[in-house]
Design a protein around this motif. Structure first.
Motif, PDB file in Angstrom:
ATOM      1  N   UNK A  81       7.836  10.376  -2.704  1.00  0.00           N
ATOM      2  CA  UNK A  81       8.230   9.057  -3.191  1.00  0.00           C
ATOM      3  C   UNK A  81       9.301   8.443  -2.297  1.00  0.00           C
ATOM      4  N   UNK A  82      10.241   9.251  -1.834  1.00  0.00           N
ATOM      5  CA  UNK A  82      11.285   8.760  -0.933  1.00  0.00           C
ATOM      6  C   UNK A  82      10.678   8.330   0.398  1.00  0.00           C
ATOM      7  N   UNK A  83       9.761   9.116   0.913  1.00  0.00           N
ATOM      8  CA  UNK A  83       9.087   8.763   2.169  1.00  0.00           C
ATOM      9  C   UNK A  83       8.297   7.470   2.000  1.00  0.00           C
ATOM     10  N   UNK A  84       7.599   7.341   0.871  1.00  0.00           N
ATOM     11  CA  UNK A  84       6.825   6.125   0.611  1.00  0.00           C
ATOM     12  C   UNK A  84       7.749   4.919   0.477  1.00  0.00           C
ATOM     13  N   UNK A  85       8.884   5.096  -0.164  1.00  0.00           N
ATOM     14  CA  UNK A  85       9.824   3.990  -0.321  1.00  0.00           C
ATOM     15  C   UNK A  85      10.411   3.571   1.028  1.00  0.00           C
ATOM     16  N   UNK A  86      10.695   4.539   1.900  1.00  0.00           N
ATOM     17  CA  UNK A  86      11.188   4.201   3.237  1.00  0.00           C
ATOM     18  C   UNK A  86      10.124   3.470   4.054  1.00  0.00           C
ATOM     19  N   UNK A  87       8.872   3.899   3.935  1.00  0.00           N
ATOM     20  CA  UNK A  87       7.771   3.192   4.598  1.00  0.00           C
ATOM     21  C   UNK A  87       7.626   1.782   4.058  1.00  0.00           C
ATOM     22  N   UNK A  88       7.776   1.642   2.734  1.00  0.00           N
ATOM     23  CA  UNK A  88       7.735   0.328   2.109  1.00  0.00           C
ATOM     24  C   UNK A  88       8.822  -0.575   2.685  1.00  0.00           C
ATOM     25  N   UNK A  89      10.047  -0.073   2.757  1.00  0.00           N
ATOM     26  CA  UNK A  89      11.152  -0.879   3.281  1.00  0.00           C
ATOM     27  C   UNK A  89      10.944  -1.249   4.750  1.00  0.00           C
ATOM     28  N   UNK A  90      10.424  -0.317   5.530  1.00  0.00           N
ATOM     29  CA  UNK A  90      10.174  -0.574   6.947  1.00  0.00           C
ATOM     30  C   UNK A  90       9.171  -1.712   7.133  1.00  0.00           C
ATOM     31  N   UNK A  91       8.027  -1.614   6.460  1.00  0.00           N
ATOM     32  CA  UNK A  91       7.003  -2.639   6.620  1.00  0.00           C
ATOM     33  C   UNK A  91       7.378  -3.948   5.933  1.00  0.00           C
ATOM     34  N   UNK A 108       0.831  -1.206   0.000  1.00  0.00           N
ATOM     35  CA  UNK A 108       0.000   0.000   0.000  1.00  0.00           C
ATOM     36  C   UNK A 108       0.867   1.258   0.000  1.00  0.00           C
ATOM     37  N   UNK A 109       1.997   1.247   0.692  1.00  0.00           N
ATOM     38  CA  UNK A 109       2.917   2.393   0.686  1.00  0.00           C
ATOM     39  C   UNK A 109       3.377   2.707  -0.734  1.00  0.00           C
ATOM     40  N   UNK A 110       3.712   1.666  -1.499  1.00  0.00           N
ATOM     41  CA  UNK A 110       4.171   1.877  -2.870  1.00  0.00           C
ATOM     42  C   UNK A 110       3.021   2.348  -3.753  1.00  0.00           C
ATOM     43  N   UNK A 111       1.878   1.712  -3.617  1.00  0.00           N
ATOM     44  CA  UNK A 111       0.738   2.060  -4.471  1.00  0.00           C
ATOM     45  C   UNK A 111       0.284   3.496  -4.226  1.00  0.00           C
ATOM     46  N   UNK A 112       0.057   3.853  -2.968  1.00  0.00           N
ATOM     47  CA  UNK A 112      -0.482   5.179  -2.665  1.00  0.00           C
ATOM     48  C   UNK A 112       0.585   6.255  -2.590  1.00  0.00           C
ATOM     49  N   UNK A 113       1.843   5.879  -2.425  1.00  0.00           N
ATOM     50  CA  UNK A 113       2.904   6.877  -2.330  1.00  0.00           C
ATOM     51  C   UNK A 113       3.659   7.116  -3.611  1.00  0.00           C
ATOM     52  N   UNK A 114       3.647   6.155  -4.544  1.00  0.00           N
ATOM     53  CA  UNK A 114       4.415   6.305  -5.778  1.00  0.00           C
ATOM     54  C   UNK A 114       3.523   6.147  -7.008  1.00  0.00           C
ATOM     55  N   UNK A 115       2.857   5.018  -7.135  1.00  0.00           N
ATOM     56  CA  UNK A 115       2.134   4.711  -8.369  1.00  0.00           C
ATOM     57  C   UNK A 115       0.925   5.630  -8.563  1.00  0.00           C
ATOM     58  N   UNK A 116       0.104   5.793  -7.552  1.00  0.00           N
ATOM     59  CA  UNK A 116      -1.087   6.626  -7.679  1.00  0.00           C
ATOM     60  C   UNK A 116      -0.742   8.089  -7.982  1.00  0.00           C
ATOM     61  N   UNK A 117       0.254   8.703  -7.330  1.00  0.00           N
ATOM     62  CA  UNK A 117       0.610  10.079  -7.694  1.00  0.00           C
ATOM     63  C   UNK A 117       1.149  10.214  -9.123  1.00  0.00           C
ATOM     64  N   UNK A 118       1.797   9.188  -9.641  1.00  0.00           N
ATOM     65  CA  UNK A 118       2.279   9.240 -11.024  1.00  0.00           C
ATOM     66  C   UNK A 118       1.097   9.343 -11.977  1.00  0.00           C
ATOM     67  N   UNK A 119       0.074   8.530 -11.768  1.00  0.00           N
ATOM     68  CA  UNK A 119      -1.081   8.538 -12.656  1.00  0.00           C
ATOM     69  C   UNK A 119      -1.952   9.784 -12.489  1.00  0.00           C
ATOM     70  N   UNK A 120      -1.948  10.363 -11.305  1.00  0.00           N
ATOM     71  CA  UNK A 120      -2.741  11.579 -11.099  1.00  0.00           C
ATOM     72  C   UNK A 120      -1.917  12.838 -11.349  1.00  0.00           C
ATOM     73  N   UNK A 121      -0.697  12.670 -11.832  1.00  0.00           N
ATOM     74  CA  UNK A 121       0.216  13.761 -12.172  1.00  0.00           C
ATOM     75  C   UNK A 121       0.527  14.662 -10.982  1.00  0.00           C
TER      76      UNK A 121
END
Length: 63
Positions: A39-49, A19-32
Motif C-alpha cells: 500500500x505504501x509503494x502504491x501510494x508513492x507511485x500514485x503521488x509520483x504520477x 490505477x496505482x491506487x486501484x490496483x495497489x490499495x483498493x483491489x487488495x482490500x477486496x481480495x483480502x
C-alpha cells in the motif's frame, strides 16, 4: 512539443496514478490480500504520477 501533447500526457499520467491506487490499495482490500508495504509503494507511485500529471497539465496551460 506542443501544448496539446503536454495536456494529453498529463491526462494519461493522472490515469496511471488512479490505477496505482486501484490496483495497489483498493483491489487488495477486496481480495483480502492487503499489505501495508504494498500500500505504501502504491501510494508513492500514485503521488509520483499525480505530480507528473499536474506538472504536465500546468505546462500545457503555460504554452
Amino acid at each position: 512539443m506542443r501544448a496539446k501533447t503536454f495536456e494529453e500526457l498529463g491526462k494519461a499520467s493522472l490515469t496511471v496514478s488512479v490505477a496505482w491506487i486501484v490496483f495497489g490499495v483498493i483491489q487488495p482490500i477486496f481480495s483480502e490480500k492487503f499489505s501495508v508495504q504494498f500500500a505504501v509503494i502504491a501510494f508513492l507511485g500514485f503521488l509520483l504520477f499525480l505530480g507528473l500529471g499536474v506538472i504536465l497539465i500546468e505546462r500545457s496551460d503555460n504554452d
